[in-house]
Scaffold this motif. Sequence first.
Motif, PDB file in Angstrom:
ATOM      1  N   GLU A 278       0.814  -1.209   0.000  1.00  0.00           N
ATOM      2  CA  GLU A 278       0.000   0.000   0.000  1.00  0.00           C
ATOM      3  C   GLU A 278       0.849   1.260   0.000  1.00  0.00           C
ATOM      4  OE1 GLU A 278      -3.365   2.269   2.805  1.00  0.00           O
ATOM      5  OE2 GLU A 278      -2.162   0.628   3.616  1.00  0.00           O
ATOM      6  N   VAL A 279       1.893   1.283   0.827  1.00  0.00           N
ATOM      7  CA  VAL A 279       2.602   2.539   1.058  1.00  0.00           C
ATOM      8  C   VAL A 279       3.705   2.814   0.037  1.00  0.00           C
ATOM      9  CG1 VAL A 279       4.364   1.645   2.657  1.00  0.00           C
ATOM     10  CG2 VAL A 279       3.581   4.009   2.870  1.00  0.00           C
ATOM     11  N   LEU A 280       4.366   1.798  -0.483  1.00  0.00           N
ATOM     12  CA  LEU A 280       5.511   2.064  -1.358  1.00  0.00           C
ATOM     13  C   LEU A 280       5.137   2.813  -2.640  1.00  0.00           C
ATOM     14  CD1 LEU A 280       7.905  -1.020  -1.023  1.00  0.00           C
ATOM     15  CD2 LEU A 280       8.010   1.214   0.085  1.00  0.00           C
ATOM     16  N   PRO A 281       4.042   2.483  -3.316  1.00  0.00           N
ATOM     17  CA  PRO A 281       3.679   3.303  -4.486  1.00  0.00           C
ATOM     18  C   PRO A 281       3.427   4.763  -4.117  1.00  0.00           C
ATOM     19  CG  PRO A 281       2.481   1.221  -4.510  1.00  0.00           C
ATOM     20  CD  PRO A 281       3.145   1.316  -3.168  1.00  0.00           C
ATOM     21  N   GLN A 282       2.892   5.007  -2.929  1.00  0.00           N
ATOM     22  CA  GLN A 282       2.662   6.382  -2.495  1.00  0.00           C
ATOM     23  C   GLN A 282       3.983   7.100  -2.218  1.00  0.00           C
ATOM     24  OE1 GLN A 282      -0.851   6.847   0.252  1.00  0.00           O
ATOM     25  NE2 GLN A 282      -0.788   4.610   0.229  1.00  0.00           N
ATOM     26  N   LEU A 283       4.952   6.363  -1.677  1.00  0.00           N
ATOM     27  CA  LEU A 283       6.268   6.960  -1.453  1.00  0.00           C
ATOM     28  C   LEU A 283       6.956   7.280  -2.776  1.00  0.00           C
ATOM     29  CD1 LEU A 283       7.717   4.910   1.551  1.00  0.00           C
ATOM     30  CD2 LEU A 283       6.965   7.299   1.544  1.00  0.00           C
ATOM     31  N   VAL A 284       6.803   6.407  -3.757  1.00  0.00           N
ATOM     32  CA  VAL A 284       7.381   6.688  -5.083  1.00  0.00           C
ATOM     33  C   VAL A 284       6.765   7.957  -5.658  1.00  0.00           C
ATOM     34  CG1 VAL A 284       7.543   5.871  -7.468  1.00  0.00           C
ATOM     35  CG2 VAL A 284       7.969   4.294  -5.581  1.00  0.00           C
ATOM     36  N   GLU A 285       5.471   8.113  -5.479  1.00  0.00           N
ATOM     37  CA  GLU A 285       4.794   9.296  -6.004  1.00  0.00           C
ATOM     38  C   GLU A 285       5.307  10.572  -5.348  1.00  0.00           C
ATOM     39  OE1 GLU A 285       0.229  11.023  -6.535  1.00  0.00           O
ATOM     40  OE2 GLU A 285       0.566   8.928  -5.974  1.00  0.00           O
ATOM     41  N   VAL A 286       5.600  10.499  -4.040  1.00  0.00           N
ATOM     42  CA  VAL A 286       6.068  11.683  -3.316  1.00  0.00           C
ATOM     43  C   VAL A 286       7.559  11.926  -3.527  1.00  0.00           C
ATOM     44  CG1 VAL A 286       6.457  12.654  -1.013  1.00  0.00           C
ATOM     45  CG2 VAL A 286       4.274  11.565  -1.558  1.00  0.00           C
ATOM     46  N   LEU A 287       8.363  10.867  -3.437  1.00  0.00           N
ATOM     47  CA  LEU A 287       9.822  11.016  -3.460  1.00  0.00           C
ATOM     48  C   LEU A 287      10.415  10.857  -4.855  1.00  0.00           C
ATOM     49  CD1 LEU A 287      10.761   8.965  -0.245  1.00  0.00           C
ATOM     50  CD2 LEU A 287      10.262  11.418  -0.445  1.00  0.00           C
ATOM     51  N   GLY A 288       9.650  10.300  -5.789  1.00  0.00           N
ATOM     52  CA  GLY A 288      10.169  10.073  -7.132  1.00  0.00           C
ATOM     53  C   GLY A 288      10.606  11.369  -7.789  1.00  0.00           C
ATOM     54  N   ARG A 289      11.693  11.279  -8.566  1.00  0.00           N
ATOM     55  CA  ARG A 289      12.255  12.511  -9.118  1.00  0.00           C
ATOM     56  C   ARG A 289      12.680  12.375 -10.580  1.00  0.00           C
ATOM     57  NH1 ARG A 289      18.063  12.353  -5.805  1.00  0.00           N
ATOM     58  NH2 ARG A 289      18.912  10.586  -6.972  1.00  0.00           N
ATOM     59  N   GLY A 290      12.358  11.269 -11.218  1.00  0.00           N
ATOM     60  CA  GLY A 290      12.761  11.131 -12.614  1.00  0.00           C
ATOM     61  C   GLY A 290      12.704   9.700 -13.088  1.00  0.00           C
ATOM     62  N   ARG A 291      13.360   9.431 -14.225  1.00  0.00           N
ATOM     63  CA  ARG A 291      13.286   8.112 -14.839  1.00  0.00           C
ATOM     64  C   ARG A 291      13.923   7.052 -13.941  1.00  0.00           C
ATOM     65  NH1 ARG A 291      18.129   6.828 -17.524  1.00  0.00           N
ATOM     66  NH2 ARG A 291      19.603   8.560 -17.715  1.00  0.00           N
ATOM     67  N   GLY A 292      13.349   5.860 -14.017  1.00  0.00           N
ATOM     68  CA  GLY A 292      13.858   4.730 -13.246  1.00  0.00           C
ATOM     69  C   GLY A 292      13.134   4.481 -11.949  1.00  0.00           C
ATOM     70  N   GLN A 293      12.247   5.378 -11.552  1.00  0.00           N
ATOM     71  CA  GLN A 293      11.597   5.221 -10.253  1.00  0.00           C
ATOM     72  C   GLN A 293      10.639   4.031 -10.263  1.00  0.00           C
ATOM     73  OE1 GLN A 293       8.250   8.389  -9.753  1.00  0.00           O
ATOM     74  NE2 GLN A 293       9.814   9.341 -11.039  1.00  0.00           N
ATOM     75  N   GLY A 294      10.459   3.459  -9.086  1.00  0.00           N
ATOM     76  CA  GLY A 294       9.573   2.316  -8.963  1.00  0.00           C
ATOM     77  C   GLY A 294       9.760   1.628  -7.638  1.00  0.00           C
ATOM     78  N   GLN A 295       9.046   0.538  -7.434  1.00  0.00           N
ATOM     79  CA  GLN A 295       9.127  -0.199  -6.186  1.00  0.00           C
ATOM     80  C   GLN A 295       8.751  -1.653  -6.437  1.00  0.00           C
ATOM     81  OE1 GLN A 295       6.054  -1.384  -4.627  1.00  0.00           O
ATOM     82  NE2 GLN A 295       4.919  -0.647  -6.423  1.00  0.00           N
ATOM     83  N   VAL A 296       9.220  -2.505  -5.537  1.00  0.00           N
ATOM     84  CA  VAL A 296       8.939  -3.936  -5.637  1.00  0.00           C
ATOM     85  C   VAL A 296       8.636  -4.465  -4.242  1.00  0.00           C
ATOM     86  CG1 VAL A 296       9.925  -6.206  -6.130  1.00  0.00           C
ATOM     87  CG2 VAL A 296      10.388  -4.306  -7.684  1.00  0.00           C
ATOM     88  N   VAL A 297       7.619  -5.316  -4.141  1.00  0.00           N
ATOM     89  CA  VAL A 297       7.369  -6.071  -2.912  1.00  0.00           C
ATOM     90  C   VAL A 297       7.109  -7.509  -3.335  1.00  0.00           C
ATOM     91  CG1 VAL A 297       5.954  -6.376  -0.864  1.00  0.00           C
ATOM     92  CG2 VAL A 297       6.322  -4.074  -1.763  1.00  0.00           C
ATOM     93  N   GLU A 298       7.915  -8.422  -2.835  1.00  0.00           N
ATOM     94  CA  GLU A 298       7.745  -9.835  -3.174  1.00  0.00           C
ATOM     95  C   GLU A 298       8.027 -10.683  -1.950  1.00  0.00           C
ATOM     96  OE1 GLU A 298      10.639 -11.097  -6.046  1.00  0.00           O
ATOM     97  OE2 GLU A 298      12.299 -10.043  -5.070  1.00  0.00           O
ATOM     98  N   SER A 299       7.498 -11.878  -1.930  1.00  0.00           N
ATOM     99  CA  SER A 299       7.666 -12.739  -0.760  1.00  0.00           C
ATOM    100  C   SER A 299       7.720 -14.199  -1.203  1.00  0.00           C
ATOM    101  CB  SER A 299       6.523 -12.529   0.239  1.00  0.00           C
ATOM    102  OG  SER A 299       5.275 -12.889  -0.345  1.00  0.00           O
ATOM    103  N   GLY A 300       8.117 -15.059  -0.285  1.00  0.00           N
ATOM    104  CA  GLY A 300       8.184 -16.472  -0.569  1.00  0.00           C
ATOM    105  C   GLY A 300       8.306 -17.278   0.707  1.00  0.00           C
ATOM    106  N   GLY A 301       8.283 -18.587   0.557  1.00  0.00           N
ATOM    107  CA  GLY A 301       8.438 -19.468   1.707  1.00  0.00           C
ATOM    108  C   GLY A 301       7.133 -19.773   2.403  1.00  0.00           C
TER     109      GLY A 301
END
Length: 301
Positions: A278-301
């Motif tokens: 929920e929060v990481l895309p919102q942080l990218v929107e606020v803190l993002g500053r140019g090309r290459g921005q993004g976020q990943v959340v993944e899990s396993g086990g």
Amino acid sequence: MFSYRHGFHAGNHADVLKHMVLIAVLKHLTAKPTAVTVVDTHAGAGLYRLDSDFAGTSGEAQDGIVKLWASPLAAEPPPLLADYLELVASFNPSGKKKIYPGSPFVTQALLRQDPRDKLWLFELHPTDSKALADHVAQIEDHRMVAVKREDGFEGLRALIPPPSRRGLVLIDPSYEIKNDYGRVAACIQESLKKFATGTYMVWYPVIPRPEAHELPRRLKTLANQAGKPWLHATLNIGQAPERAKTHTPGEQPMRQGLTASGVFLINPPHTLKAPLQEVLPQLVEVLGRGRGQGQVVESGG
């Protein structure tokens, strides 16, 4: 080996990610009455001034906590971010927002007034180690906190498993030395054999170096081999447009600084993945500053 000083980077986007996740993990661990032991293998100085020469020289907090404070998101943050902002604000009761807590003081603020809880802080840098000890000495009851000017990878061995079999190991070296990546993986592999039920949190920079990209893959393999759940999250604020311009032949391009970082957890709280998504895309929107921005959340086990 002692050139890295976290004071230059305090409050940057990587700290936002690391400390937001750290707070969530600590709140989960302290929700049960069982004693908790936390080992911070690379503790730094513990407290930092955002108006210091270090912070002013790098300006990295401007792309992290400072930008976050000024954003509309800070007015109505999601729960994970709200906990982080509230804790940082508690170190600035005047409202002037000059102090930024590093992981030692984030952790100490969340441990209970229970003599069974214990925080072990390791820092080798002579100046930062002394500053850390001085800061800890000012805590009203600092008996639960131990400061060691020792190699955290080595010091950890004697502390796990803790008596309660419940605890957190935070590993976030500077990675200035290339073999830090290998030491992190070796430390996790060895520690899981001794303390399989512990929660392990590794921070690392996402940089154009093979070892940096290989590290999360190695940690996934180790967690899967041990049959343990894992969670991996990255935050990339992208390149600053004004620094992404082409440079003339023979001219050195302006340094971007760190644009992305990741945290890898073994035995994470099972409730953490959804709030991060929920929060990481919102942080990218606020803190993002140019090309290459993004976020990943993944899990396993």
